[in-house]
Design an enzyme around this catalytic site. Structure first.
Site, PDB file in Angstrom:
ATOM      1  N   GLY A   1      62.822  33.654  28.243  1.00  0.00           N
ATOM      2  CA  GLY A   1      62.215  33.517  29.163  1.00  0.00           C
ATOM      3  C   GLY A   1      60.954  33.097  29.976  1.00  0.00           C
ATOM      4  O   GLY A   1      61.346  31.233  30.004  1.00  0.00           O
TER       5      GLY A   1
ATOM      6  N   VAL B   1      58.528  31.472  30.477  1.00  0.00           N
ATOM      7  CA  VAL B   1      57.828  29.878  29.676  1.00  0.00           C
ATOM      8  C   VAL B   1      58.466  29.219  28.262  1.00  0.00           C
ATOM      9  O   VAL B   1      58.508  28.396  27.831  1.00  0.00           O
ATOM     10  CB  VAL B   1      56.768  30.764  28.472  1.00  0.00           C
ATOM     11  CG1 VAL B   1      55.849  29.920  27.553  1.00  0.00           C
ATOM     12  CG2 VAL B   1      55.547  31.281  29.679  1.00  0.00           C
TER      13      VAL B   1
ATOM     14  N   ARG C   1      69.588  40.741  23.789  1.00  0.00           N
ATOM     15  CA  ARG C   1      69.638  41.207  24.818  1.00  0.00           C
ATOM     16  C   ARG C   1      70.342  39.358  25.825  1.00  0.00           C
ATOM     17  O   ARG C   1      71.279  39.710  26.662  1.00  0.00           O
ATOM     18  CB  ARG C   1      68.692  41.237  25.817  1.00  0.00           C
ATOM     19  CG  ARG C   1      67.943  42.293  25.772  1.00  0.00           C
ATOM     20  CD  ARG C   1      67.411  43.061  26.775  1.00  0.00           C
ATOM     21  NE  ARG C   1      66.173  42.069  26.794  1.00  0.00           N
ATOM     22  CZ  ARG C   1      64.992  42.170  26.114  1.00  0.00           C
ATOM     23  NH1 ARG C   1      64.989  43.611  24.884  1.00  0.00           N
ATOM     24  NH2 ARG C   1      64.313  41.816  26.346  1.00  0.00           N
TER      25      ARG C   1
ATOM     26  N   ARG D   1      44.990  35.032  18.180  1.00  0.00           N
ATOM     27  CA  ARG D   1      44.402  33.704  18.707  1.00  0.00           C
ATOM     28  C   ARG D   1      42.763  33.789  18.294  1.00  0.00           C
ATOM     29  O   ARG D   1      41.509  33.199  18.285  1.00  0.00           O
ATOM     30  CB  ARG D   1      43.784  34.357  20.407  1.00  0.00           C
ATOM     31  CG  ARG D   1      45.776  33.588  21.145  1.00  0.00           C
ATOM     32  CD  ARG D   1      45.055  34.080  22.492  1.00  0.00           C
ATOM     33  NE  ARG D   1      46.190  33.399  23.596  1.00  0.00           N
ATOM     34  CZ  ARG D   1      46.721  33.845  24.447  1.00  0.00           C
ATOM     35  NH1 ARG D   1      46.186  35.094  24.297  1.00  0.00           N
ATOM     36  NH2 ARG D   1      47.618  33.543  25.153  1.00  0.00           N
TER      37      ARG D   1
ATOM     38  N   CYS E   1      46.768  31.934  29.262  1.00  0.00           N
ATOM     39  CA  CYS E   1      46.926  30.932  30.641  1.00  0.00           C
ATOM     40  C   CYS E   1      45.279  30.662  31.001  1.00  0.00           C
ATOM     41  O   CYS E   1      44.854  29.416  31.664  1.00  0.00           O
ATOM     42  CB  CYS E   1      48.078  30.882  31.352  1.00  0.00           C
ATOM     43  SG  CYS E   1      47.848  33.436  31.624  1.00  0.00           S
TER      44      CYS E   1
ATOM     45  N   LYS F   1      40.079  38.600  26.451  1.00  0.00           N
ATOM     46  CA  LYS F   1      40.197  37.457  25.752  1.00  0.00           C
ATOM     47  C   LYS F   1      39.444  35.954  26.468  1.00  0.00           C
ATOM     48  O   LYS F   1      39.377  34.849  25.917  1.00  0.00           O
ATOM     49  CB  LYS F   1      41.912  37.123  26.513  1.00  0.00           C
ATOM     50  CG  LYS F   1      42.837  38.337  25.529  1.00  0.00           C
ATOM     51  CD  LYS F   1      44.377  38.065  26.902  1.00  0.00           C
ATOM     52  CE  LYS F   1      45.178  39.093  26.027  1.00  0.00           C
ATOM     53  NZ  LYS F   1      46.148  38.851  26.362  1.00  0.00           N
TER      54      LYS F   1
ATOM     55  N   ARG G   1      45.334  40.180  39.499  1.00  0.00           N
ATOM     56  CA  ARG G   1      46.302  39.529  39.823  1.00  0.00           C
ATOM     57  C   ARG G   1      46.898  39.783  41.536  1.00  0.00           C
ATOM     58  O   ARG G   1      46.194  40.569  41.942  1.00  0.00           O
ATOM     59  CB  ARG G   1      47.269  40.194  39.325  1.00  0.00           C
ATOM     60  CG  ARG G   1      48.935  40.273  39.557  1.00  0.00           C
ATOM     61  CD  ARG G   1      48.803  39.344  38.727  1.00  0.00           C
ATOM     62  NE  ARG G   1      49.252  39.355  37.162  1.00  0.00           N
ATOM     63  CZ  ARG G   1      48.790  38.403  36.158  1.00  0.00           C
ATOM     64  NH1 ARG G   1      48.984  37.042  36.395  1.00  0.00           N
ATOM     65  NH2 ARG G   1      49.537  38.903  34.853  1.00  0.00           N
TER      66      ARG G   1
ATOM     67  N   HIS H   1      47.417  29.688  38.663  1.00  0.00           N
ATOM     68  CA  HIS H   1      46.292  30.652  39.152  1.00  0.00           C
ATOM     69  C   HIS H   1      45.305  30.088  39.399  1.00  0.00           C
ATOM     70  O   HIS H   1      44.721  28.119  39.265  1.00  0.00           O
ATOM     71  CB  HIS H   1      45.669  31.132  37.299  1.00  0.00           C
ATOM     72  CG  HIS H   1      47.147  31.590  36.365  1.00  0.00           C
ATOM     73  ND1 HIS H   1      48.440  32.436  37.281  1.00  0.00           N
ATOM     74  CD2 HIS H   1      46.926  32.164  34.937  1.00  0.00           C
ATOM     75  CE1 HIS H   1      48.379  33.630  36.105  1.00  0.00           C
ATOM     76  NE2 HIS H   1      47.462  33.142  35.555  1.00  0.00           N
TER      77      HIS H   1
ATOM     78  N   ASN I   1      50.175  28.357  35.592  1.00  0.00           N
ATOM     79  CA  ASN I   1      50.141  29.252  34.328  1.00  0.00           C
ATOM     80  C   ASN I   1      50.948  28.900  33.070  1.00  0.00           C
ATOM     81  O   ASN I   1      51.067  28.639  32.278  1.00  0.00           O
ATOM     82  CB  ASN I   1      49.700  29.973  35.241  1.00  0.00           C
ATOM     83  CG  ASN I   1      50.967  30.936  36.006  1.00  0.00           C
ATOM     84  OD1 ASN I   1      51.216  30.527  36.833  1.00  0.00           O
ATOM     85  ND2 ASN I   1      51.740  31.508  35.487  1.00  0.00           N
TER      86      ASN I   1
END
Length: 339
Positions: free
Chosen positions: A13, A15, A40, A100, A131, A215, A237, A244, A317
């Site tokens: 991915g 990140v 995958r 978290r 983030c 969050k 967004r 960000h 981010n």
């Protein structure tokens, strides 16, 4: 020099890719590197220090002999596999929202609350914050230590990379389509993101806020260890690939001037002040992309209240907001706790 067996979960991915790059950039003491992902990704290879590593399929037996697990494969994957990894003796640094707000699991930004890392002993897991929360608290903590913040009002302008590779591709594809007078495809977001702003990140909750907004509320209080701080957020967004941006208004217990804030932040770890409006110098998303720092500018006193400060905060981010913060936590782990 002591080296460690490290696993990157979600290695293919956005990140995960960045974690591997940063492990190499910062010369993290990797002895063995294990790259894990879903079926995958079977057959793929990724490069670390000029050597190709195969991507293995994550399963219950993936963590035998692994000392540090860097997770970024989605909340449901972390919920299932992080406890399995911890039970196998692996210390997990998890980049999802799964743990978290668990009171037994530390939620850590190394520039803000590194002492909380010691609590990994509770469950073998450390949580990486959201983030947008990370970059905000990096700037808030030095001010909070001097003048105690009572209230935070934040509006975010978040890059599509926060959603992942498919969102990056969708912004690029939609932009090309519109510039060629073609109808853009909409798959990742509920509306077109190219040349648009969506005041909607994650799902809506009963209180009218989105999950992303809550969050920021709850994580800020936990990281700063002050449940009395009032926080309200609107997350948006925007059609930006990386970094960000945030408009942050704070109210402090005592009066603090804009010049004082600039001096405090100029000395704060992980912060770079870019604040010269006369020269049109202020943090830009395009300048924050690919950088480790949190940039702060447009620092000014809020004339509508007695003890108010406005700031503009920018950070990459994918780096500081995810991969870098994770690896900074791991660096403290190997320095202070699992030598």
């Amino acid at each position: 020099m002591r080296t460690y067996s490290v696993a990157v979960v979600g290695a293919t991915g956005a990140v995960g890719n960045e974690m591997i790059r940063i492990l190499e950039e910062r010369n993290f003491p990797v002895g063995e590197l294990h790259l894990l992902a879903s079926e995958r990704s079977l057959g793929k290879e990724l490069t670390f220090k000029k050597k190709n590593y195969p991507v293995a399929v994550l399963d219950e037996n993936s963590f035998e002999g692994i000392e540090i697990g860097l997770f970024s494969a989605g909340g449901s994957i972390s919920e299932r596999f992080a406890p399995i990894a911890a039970d196998a003796g692996c210390v997990v640094v998890d980049n999802t929202s799964a743990f978290r707000m668990d009171p037994e699991i530390p939620l850590v930004v190394p520039e803000v609350n590194p002492e909380a890392i010691a609590d990994f002993r509770n469950r073998g897991i450390i949580a990486n914050p959201n983030c947008s929360t990370i970059q905000m608290v990096v700037a808030l903590k030095p001010i909070h230590s001097v003048a105690r913040i009572k209230r935070v009002v934040v509006s975010t302008y978040q890059a599509v990379s926060g959603t992942g590779k498919k969102a990056i591709e969708e912004l690029a594809q939609q932009t090309r389509a519109l510039l060629n007078f073609e109808e853009p495809e909409i798959k990742v977001y509920p509306h077109r993101i190219a040349f648009n702003c969506l005041p909607h990140i994650d799902v809506f909750l009963e209180n009218g806020y989105t999950k992303e907004e809550m969050k920021m509320v709850n994580e800020t209080r936990k990281i700063l260890d002050d449940p009395s701080i009032a926080v309200t957020a609107t997350t948006v967004r925007v059609p930006v690939f990386y970094s960000h941006s945030e408009s942050v208004n704070i109210e402090t217990e005592r009066k603090i001037t804009a010049d004082e804030v600039r001096k405090i932040l100029a000395e704060a770890p992980g912060v770079t002040v870019v604040d010269d409006p006369a020269k049109c110098e202020y943090p830009l998303a395009i300048d924050g992309a690919g950088r480790d720092e949190t940039f702060v500018g447009r620092i000014r006193e809020d004339e509508s209240i007695a003890n108010g400060i406005n700031m503009w905060i920018v950070s990459d981010n994918i780096r500081k907001g995810a991969a870098l913060n994770t690896i900074q936590i791991a660096e403290i782990l190997v320095r202070d706790y699992i030598q």
